[in-house]
Design an enzyme around this catalytic site. Structure first.
Site, PDB file in Angstrom:
ATOM      1  N   HIS A 158       4.614  -1.415  -4.610  1.00  0.00           N
ATOM      2  CA  HIS A 158       4.551   0.162  -4.325  1.00  0.00           C
ATOM      3  C   HIS A 158       3.178   0.851  -4.679  1.00  0.00           C
ATOM      4  O   HIS A 158       3.042   1.809  -4.190  1.00  0.00           O
ATOM      5  CB  HIS A 158       5.713   0.632  -5.337  1.00  0.00           C
ATOM      6  CG  HIS A 158       5.218   0.979  -6.806  1.00  0.00           C
ATOM      7  ND1 HIS A 158       5.720   0.282  -7.803  1.00  0.00           N
ATOM      8  CD2 HIS A 158       4.680   1.807  -7.266  1.00  0.00           C
ATOM      9  CE1 HIS A 158       5.224   0.627  -8.974  1.00  0.00           C
ATOM     10  NE2 HIS A 158       4.653   1.747  -8.790  1.00  0.00           N
ATOM     11  N   ASP A 197       7.566  -6.745  -7.703  1.00  0.00           N
ATOM     12  CA  ASP A 197       6.899  -5.923  -7.255  1.00  0.00           C
ATOM     13  C   ASP A 197       5.345  -5.869  -7.177  1.00  0.00           C
ATOM     14  O   ASP A 197       4.581  -5.388  -8.201  1.00  0.00           O
ATOM     15  CB  ASP A 197       7.216  -4.407  -8.118  1.00  0.00           C
ATOM     16  CG  ASP A 197       6.737  -3.151  -7.542  1.00  0.00           C
ATOM     17  OD1 ASP A 197       6.005  -3.108  -6.558  1.00  0.00           O
ATOM     18  OD2 ASP A 197       7.337  -2.067  -8.123  1.00  0.00           O
ATOM     19  N   SER A 200       1.252   1.262 -13.397  1.00  0.00           N
ATOM     20  CA  SER A 200       1.750   0.401 -12.347  1.00  0.00           C
ATOM     21  C   SER A 200       0.791  -0.712 -11.947  1.00  0.00           C
ATOM     22  O   SER A 200      -0.428  -0.128 -11.728  1.00  0.00           O
ATOM     23  CB  SER A 200       2.086   1.183 -11.136  1.00  0.00           C
ATOM     24  OG  SER A 200       3.533   1.659 -11.300  1.00  0.00           O
TER      25      SER A 200
HETATM   26  N1  ARG Z   1       9.823   3.823 -11.044  1.00  0.00           N
HETATM   27  C1  ARG Z   1       8.520   3.314 -10.813  1.00  0.00           C
HETATM   28  C2  ARG Z   1       7.458   4.300 -10.622  1.00  0.00           C
HETATM   29  O1  ARG Z   1       7.488   4.934 -11.230  1.00  0.00           O
HETATM   30  C3  ARG Z   1       8.540   2.225  -9.458  1.00  0.00           C
HETATM   31  C4  ARG Z   1       8.594   3.287  -7.984  1.00  0.00           C
HETATM   32  C5  ARG Z   1       8.741   2.627  -6.605  1.00  0.00           C
HETATM   33  N2  ARG Z   1      10.008   1.954  -6.460  1.00  0.00           N
HETATM   34  C6  ARG Z   1      11.174   2.617  -6.142  1.00  0.00           C
HETATM   35  N3  ARG Z   1      12.347   1.917  -5.664  1.00  0.00           N
HETATM   36  N4  ARG Z   1      11.200   3.951  -5.620  1.00  0.00           N
HETATM   37  O2  ARG Z   1       6.686   4.245  -9.864  1.00  0.00           O
HETATM   38  N1  GLU Z   2       6.075   2.935 -11.578  1.00  0.00           N
HETATM   39  C1  GLU Z   2       5.072   3.667 -12.401  1.00  0.00           C
HETATM   40  C2  GLU Z   2       3.916   4.036 -11.569  1.00  0.00           C
HETATM   41  O1  GLU Z   2       3.588   3.917 -10.591  1.00  0.00           O
HETATM   42  C3  GLU Z   2       5.159   2.888 -13.546  1.00  0.00           C
HETATM   43  C4  GLU Z   2       6.125   3.259 -14.462  1.00  0.00           C
HETATM   44  C5  GLU Z   2       6.065   4.167 -15.439  1.00  0.00           C
HETATM   45  O2  GLU Z   2       6.052   5.441 -15.300  1.00  0.00           O
HETATM   46  O3  GLU Z   2       6.312   3.708 -16.408  1.00  0.00           O
HETATM   47  O4  GLU Z   2       2.709   4.048 -12.198  1.00  0.00           O
END
Ligand code: ARG
Ligand code: GLU
Length: 704
Positions: free
Chosen positions: A61, A197, A626
């Site tokens: 991502h 990921d 991330s």
């Molecule tokens: N929750 C993670 C973050 O905060 C991953 C986001 C990307 N993945 C998704 N399924 N939208 O960035």
């Molecule tokens: N997916 C999150 C990011 O893009 C990290 C996950 C979190 O917030 O702990 O930074």
């Protein structure tokens, strides 16, 4: 979230917890150390160096927009993945950077004592800006480095951070989305988790190994440190640490601020997004065209929407508001005992300020939801502002046609991902929620118009606007733009006027007061936090995350997030196969992966016929972490951080060691995918895979 410069003071604690290295092995300014393998990737993610030829690993991502940019219908790398067969096939990404931290230095004493007393907050900012420029100029003189001075603890301390930024970063490999984003939004923020990921890039440098502009003659960067990769995997209870660039935490908020988050901001924003996601999700299910048009927008809206729900629930379950109030009483008692009026006065002052601030914060949050996450037409109409208001001037300067042509051309890209019916439905869904929450005295004028001309019927008003506006119909718009002199008609377009009203209302009635109150809250928080450390020194303090390099340590472990619910720490490929739904937008899997699973063909990366996929650990992380490396006690890579569990998301405000877990891809799954799934053995050969009996691998050749 320790600053790397203070690790010496917790070295003993870390070693008792299982660290086999010294603080100097992790962060040194004199020799290669682990920090030299940690990369700020683009603006907001972390990556790490995994080969002596500048290979770096980050999240799928985080590489998403690079992967998307290279994807076409014929070469859909988002869908099928991408693996550069050789160095020539590694793909350029304009604007993508990789930044290393050269050193960090506490410069508080070169700033705070030099400030005049009684400065207003904005004069203080200016004065600090000038002092900082002196420090950064001095730090980078004669080098190609960059430098910034950043505030910590609301401006109680300042650090100088010297960085080296590489500007030629190429895409090397990415799995298909069905592996990298397996589970989609349904699994986002959720444990148990089954996606990989990750994506792989390479840093290129000039032949002198220094940063260079993108050029074919650049060569792979020779890093100062390469993370060895552990082949031994993880088990519950193992020491683990994470090194990266967490973006933003707010652990010192007062009860008044937390009250706002819990009782106003989170519920209101969730309500807005629930309404728009209902519209978008239904539309995306109804046609492939809309699914592709809205995938990106939907992901952006739903990521925070889901996180806030977890946060709200977590804050309530932890009784964070009550805890804050108890703490504030304790603070008040200690302040009174110490007889320091600056401390005894600060909480009542903050309470008063927050009462004044809340309506502005609310109006601002609503504006952001409406203008930036609501119907697209607001911002689209706003993008015509220069033309609509400046057409006369442009005309006299002879630049009108050029400006009109530019807008007309840009409309193609915009309308490609626009569906007027969906946009209109989003508008109708958000309007009543917006009206309900917006403080009357801060409301835009158009709300009155709905009452006066449409008897309060918002839907009828929206229908009327969309029927008469050119901004929701490409052919009407381009018909208008066909004659440059028509530019004068833009300013009287009904949706242009509504958009202007929304923006101007914010810029005039909300933003100045919001900023002015912010400038009074900031110094009060500075005093409050300074008081904490002075009055209650037995508690542990660390500065909130602010996108600077931090280390957090803990263990590989599961959690007990709720009564009678227990999570173990590791998932396996069998779990992904169990979730597999052929042809599904979120839960499909490539046949090749299923074949490898059926054959149990995991190479040396599996364990007793199973393939580890993800694991959780008790490391304090947030957005920005991330792509951060999760390391074992020897500084070897065991996982790649990419998320938190849903029951953890309140950790930005209150971290609970029992519930809060970060989620990583097990590095063995990454290796299996690169090697067995993608057949990219040449990449594996660049890496330094180590087994438990290999010596501690911190001493690596220093290339410069
Ligand atoms: N929750 C993670 C973050 O905060 C991953 C986001 C990307 N993945 C998704 N399924 N939208 O960035
Ligand atoms: N997916 C999150 C990011 O893009 C990290 C996950 C979190 O917030 O702990 O930074």
């Amino acid at each position: 979230m320790w600053l790397p410069t203070v690790l010496k003071s917790i070295e003993g604690d870390m070693q008792s917890a299982g660290l086999k290295l010294s603080a100097e092995d992790i962060y040194s300014v004199n020799r290669g150390s682990i920090k030299d393998a940690i990369v700020l990737f683009g603006g907001g993610c972390t990556a790490e160096v995994i080969s002596g030829d500048g290979l770096i690993l980050t999240n799928h991502h985080c590489g998403f927009s690079a992967i998307t940019d290279h994807s076409t219908l014929e070469h859909d790398y988002l869908k099928h993945g991408y693996w550069a067969a050789d160095r020539q096939a590694e793909l350029h990404n304009a604007g993508l950077t990789a930044t290393f931290v050269v050193r960090m230095e506490d410069v508080t004493d070169r700033i705070l004592p030099l400030l005049a007393v009684g400065l207003s907050e904005s004069d203080r900012r200016d004065a600090i800006g000038k002092l900082a420029t002196v420090l950064t100029d001095e730090a980078v003189a004669g080098t190609h480095y960059g430098a910034v001075v950043r505030p910590f603890n609301y401006g109680n301390s300042y650090y100088l951070i010297v960085t080296e930024t590489f500007r030629d970063v190429r895409l090397v490999g990415a799995p298909p989305s069905s592996i990298g984003k397996f589970g989609g939004d349904t699994d986002n923020w959720i444990w148990p988790r089954h996606n990989a990921d990750f994506s792989i890039f390479r840093i290129y440098a000039g032949t002198d190994n220094k940063p260079a502009e993108v050029a074919d003659g650049n060569v792979p960067y020779k890093p100062r440190h390469v993370l060895p990769i552990s082949m031994d995997g993880v088990k519950e209870g193992d020491f683990a640490m994470i090194f990266g660039f967490p973006g933003n935490t707010q652990r010192y908020l007062t009860s008044y601020a937390v009250d706002y988050v819990i009782n106003t901001s989170d519920p209101m924003r969730i309500e807005m997004r629930t309404a728009s996601l209902n519209v978008i999700d239904a539309a995306m299910r109804s046609s492939d065209k809309t699914r592709l048009q809205y995938a990106d927008k939907q992901a952006g809206i739903s990521n925070a929407w889901k996180k806030w729900q977890g946060e709200l629930r977590g804050l309530k379950e932890l009784r964070t508001l009550d805890n804050k109030r108890v703490y504030e009483q304790e603070y008040q008692v200690a302040a009174t005992k110490a007889g320091k009026t600056e401390y005894t006065n600060v909480l009542p002052e903050l309470e008063k300020l927050y009462a004044e601030y809340a309506p502005y914060a609310q109006a601002r949050d609503l504006f952001v939801e409406m203008a930036y996450n609501g119907p697209q037409v607001f911002r689209y109409a706003d993008s015509f502002k220069a033309l609509a208001e400046g057409h006369k001037k442009l005309g006299t300067e002879g630049k009108l046609k050029e400006a009109v042509d530019e807008r007309s051309k840009a409309s193609e890209g915009y309308f490609k991902d626009y569906d007027v019916e969906v946009d209109k439905r989003i508008f109708k869904a958000l309007l009543p929620i917006y009206r309900k929450h917006v403080p009357v005295e801060l409301a835009p004028a158009f709300l009155k118009e709905i009452d006066n001309k449409f008897k309060g019927n918002g839907d009828a008003w929206v229908d009327d606007l969309y029927a008469r506006s050119v901004f929701v119909d490409r052919s009407k718009l381009n018909q208008l733009l066909a004659k440059p002199k028509n530019a004068k008609k833009l300013a009287v377009d009904p949706l242009y006027k509504v958009s202007r009203d929304l923006f101007d209302n914010f810029l005039v009635k909300v933003r100045p007061q919001h900023a002015a109150l912010g400038d009074r809250i900031e110094p009060a928080m500075r005093t409050y936090v300074k008081g904490m450390m002075e009055l209650l020194p037995e508690k542990t303090y660390w500065p909130d995350a602010n996108s600077t390099l931090r280390l957090s340590y803990g263990k590989v472990e599961g959690s007990e997030p709720r009564d009678a619910v227990e999570y173990t720490a590791q998932t396996t490929l069998a779990g992904a196969i169990a979730k597999y739904i052929p042809g599904d937008a979120e839960f499909d899997l490539p046949q090749r992966l299923i074949d490898l699973y059926n054959a149990k063909d995991y190479g040396e990366y599996g364990v007793n016929g199973t393939m580890p996929v993800c694991f959780t650990s008790s490391l304090h992380t947030t957005g920005g972490n991330s792509g951060s490396p999760v390391l074992n006690g020897k500084g070897e890579l065991i996982g790649l951080n990419f998320d938190r569990s849903w029951e953890s998301t309140m950790s930005d405000i209150q971290f609970d060691p029992k519930k809060c877990r970060n989620i990583s891809v097990d590095i063995r799954y990454v290796l299996f995918l690169v090697d067995k799934y993608a057949g990219a053995k040449h990449l594996i050969q660049e890496m330094n895979l180590v087994h438990d009996n290999s010596p501690t691998t911190i001493q690596l050749p220093i290339h410069r």
